[in-house]
Design a protein around this motif. Structure first.
Motif, PDB file in Angstrom:
ATOM      1  N   TYR A 180       0.830  -1.201   0.000  1.00  0.00           N
ATOM      2  CA  TYR A 180       0.000   0.000   0.000  1.00  0.00           C
ATOM      3  C   TYR A 180       0.866   1.254   0.000  1.00  0.00           C
ATOM      4  O   TYR A 180       2.057   1.203   0.323  1.00  0.00           O
ATOM      5  CB  TYR A 180      -0.958   0.009   1.195  1.00  0.00           C
ATOM      6  CG  TYR A 180      -0.283  -0.067   2.552  1.00  0.00           C
ATOM      7  CD1 TYR A 180      -0.046   1.086   3.297  1.00  0.00           C
ATOM      8  CD2 TYR A 180       0.105  -1.281   3.100  1.00  0.00           C
ATOM      9  CE1 TYR A 180       0.563   1.025   4.542  1.00  0.00           C
ATOM     10  CE2 TYR A 180       0.709  -1.355   4.338  1.00  0.00           C
ATOM     11  CZ  TYR A 180       0.940  -0.200   5.060  1.00  0.00           C
ATOM     12  OH  TYR A 180       1.553  -0.261   6.290  1.00  0.00           O
ATOM     13  N   ASN A 181       0.258   2.368  -0.361  1.00  0.00           N
ATOM     14  CA  ASN A 181       0.948   3.658  -0.403  1.00  0.00           C
ATOM     15  C   ASN A 181       0.352   4.613   0.622  1.00  0.00           C
ATOM     16  O   ASN A 181      -0.865   4.723   0.746  1.00  0.00           O
ATOM     17  CB  ASN A 181       0.829   4.303  -1.787  1.00  0.00           C
ATOM     18  CG  ASN A 181       1.692   3.614  -2.820  1.00  0.00           C
ATOM     19  OD1 ASN A 181       2.738   3.047  -2.500  1.00  0.00           O
ATOM     20  ND2 ASN A 181       1.258   3.634  -4.077  1.00  0.00           N
ATOM     21  N   VAL A 182       1.236   5.292   1.334  1.00  0.00           N
ATOM     22  CA  VAL A 182       0.832   6.278   2.337  1.00  0.00           C
ATOM     23  C   VAL A 182       1.256   7.664   1.850  1.00  0.00           C
ATOM     24  O   VAL A 182       2.404   7.852   1.427  1.00  0.00           O
ATOM     25  CB  VAL A 182       1.513   6.004   3.696  1.00  0.00           C
ATOM     26  CG1 VAL A 182       1.104   7.063   4.725  1.00  0.00           C
ATOM     27  CG2 VAL A 182       1.173   4.608   4.193  1.00  0.00           C
ATOM     28  N   LEU A 183       0.338   8.618   1.908  1.00  0.00           N
ATOM     29  CA  LEU A 183       0.700  10.007   1.643  1.00  0.00           C
ATOM     30  C   LEU A 183       1.088  10.640   2.972  1.00  0.00           C
ATOM     31  O   LEU A 183       0.240  10.810   3.846  1.00  0.00           O
ATOM     32  CB  LEU A 183      -0.456  10.774   1.006  1.00  0.00           C
ATOM     33  CG  LEU A 183      -0.191  12.269   0.737  1.00  0.00           C
ATOM     34  CD1 LEU A 183       1.007  12.466  -0.184  1.00  0.00           C
ATOM     35  CD2 LEU A 183      -1.431  12.946   0.159  1.00  0.00           C
ATOM     36  N   LEU A 184       2.363  10.942   3.129  1.00  0.00           N
ATOM     37  CA  LEU A 184       2.875  11.551   4.353  1.00  0.00           C
ATOM     38  C   LEU A 184       3.012  13.053   4.144  1.00  0.00           C
ATOM     39  O   LEU A 184       3.745  13.496   3.255  1.00  0.00           O
ATOM     40  CB  LEU A 184       4.235  10.936   4.714  1.00  0.00           C
ATOM     41  CG  LEU A 184       4.963  11.517   5.929  1.00  0.00           C
ATOM     42  CD1 LEU A 184       4.163  11.285   7.203  1.00  0.00           C
ATOM     43  CD2 LEU A 184       6.354  10.901   6.058  1.00  0.00           C
TER      44      LEU A 184
END
Length: 235
Positions: free
Chosen positions: A37-41
């Motif tokens: 999965y991808n996290v927008l930080l």
């Protein structure tokens, strides 16, 4: 029926309900956090005055696979605007004519701002993210103090004051704000990967989340993560 028996029945029902909730969060967390999965930080500068929590200083799309950070792609906010949204009247009074990523958290509705940031990043970079994590300088300092010192390439160690480090990077070394944030976050990423820091990291993140220095959206993801990590730590 005696009061003691009634109390015991209530206690059993509460325990059963808690077990169902924990089981639900764990299964949800297992599905999410054992996959890819991808996290927008979003790294926020809370010193920029506006109704919301602050301005987006720097953003990263963090790819996680099987619980490991595989890649952290920097996204510089400069010039990245939402494809359709018009700035609010309040924003326009400050001369802002497009809804830039830098200003995506302008209003006090943090969840709405997180969605705006997500849409802006996806439109401009093509990178789709599954959840948003927002960190403030207070939370970054707390993380550094818990798992640091943090080693920053070319700069040595950072022990706590992230704002001081960023200013020094900019003023003395002539780097941009975005690049300074990136160098610090790279150091934190490396420290997070150390299994010996896991317990301290979970403690400080939970504490900072409860104090409102870290935001996670969708909102129930954080509870899923805490339960998932907590149960996994028992094995």
């Amino acid at each position: 029926m005696s009061k003691k028996l009634i109390a015991l029945i209530i206690l059993i029902l509460v325990a059963a309900a808690a077990g169902v909730i924990i089981s639900h969060y764990y299964s949800q967390g297992k599905e999410k956090f054992e996959g890819n999965y991808n996290v927008l930080l979003l790294c926020v500068d809370t010193s920029e005055q506006r109704p919301g929590i602050g301005a987006v200083d720097m953003a990263f799309v963090v790819n996680v696979n099987q619980g490991k950070v595989v890649n952290m792609t920097p996204v510089y906010p400069g010039g990245l605007a939402h494809p359709t949204l018009t700035p609010t009247a309040d924003m326009q009074s400050y001369g802002i004519n497009r809804y830039y990523l830098h200003d995506s958290l302008w209003t006090s509705d943090v969840e709405k701002g997180a969605k705006i940031a997500q849409e802006t990043v996806e439109y401009n970079t093509g990178m789709k993210t599954d959840l948003v994590v927002i960190v403030t300088p207070e939370s970054i300092d707390a993380i550094i103090q818990a798992i640091g010192p943090i080693s920053v390439e070319g700069q040595g160690s950072v022990t706590g004051n992230s704002i001081e480090f960023l200013r020094e990077e900019q003023n003395e070394n002539g780097v941009s704000r975005g690049s300074a944030v990136q160098s610090l976050m790279n150091g934190i990423k490396n420290a997070i990967q150390d299994p010996n820091n896991r317990k301290a990291l979970m403690g400080v993140v939970s504490n900072q989340y409860s104090q409102g220095h870290i935001y996670v959206f969708p909102a129930d993801v954080f509870q899923q993560f805490v339960v998932y990590e907590g149960i996994n730590s028992l094995f």
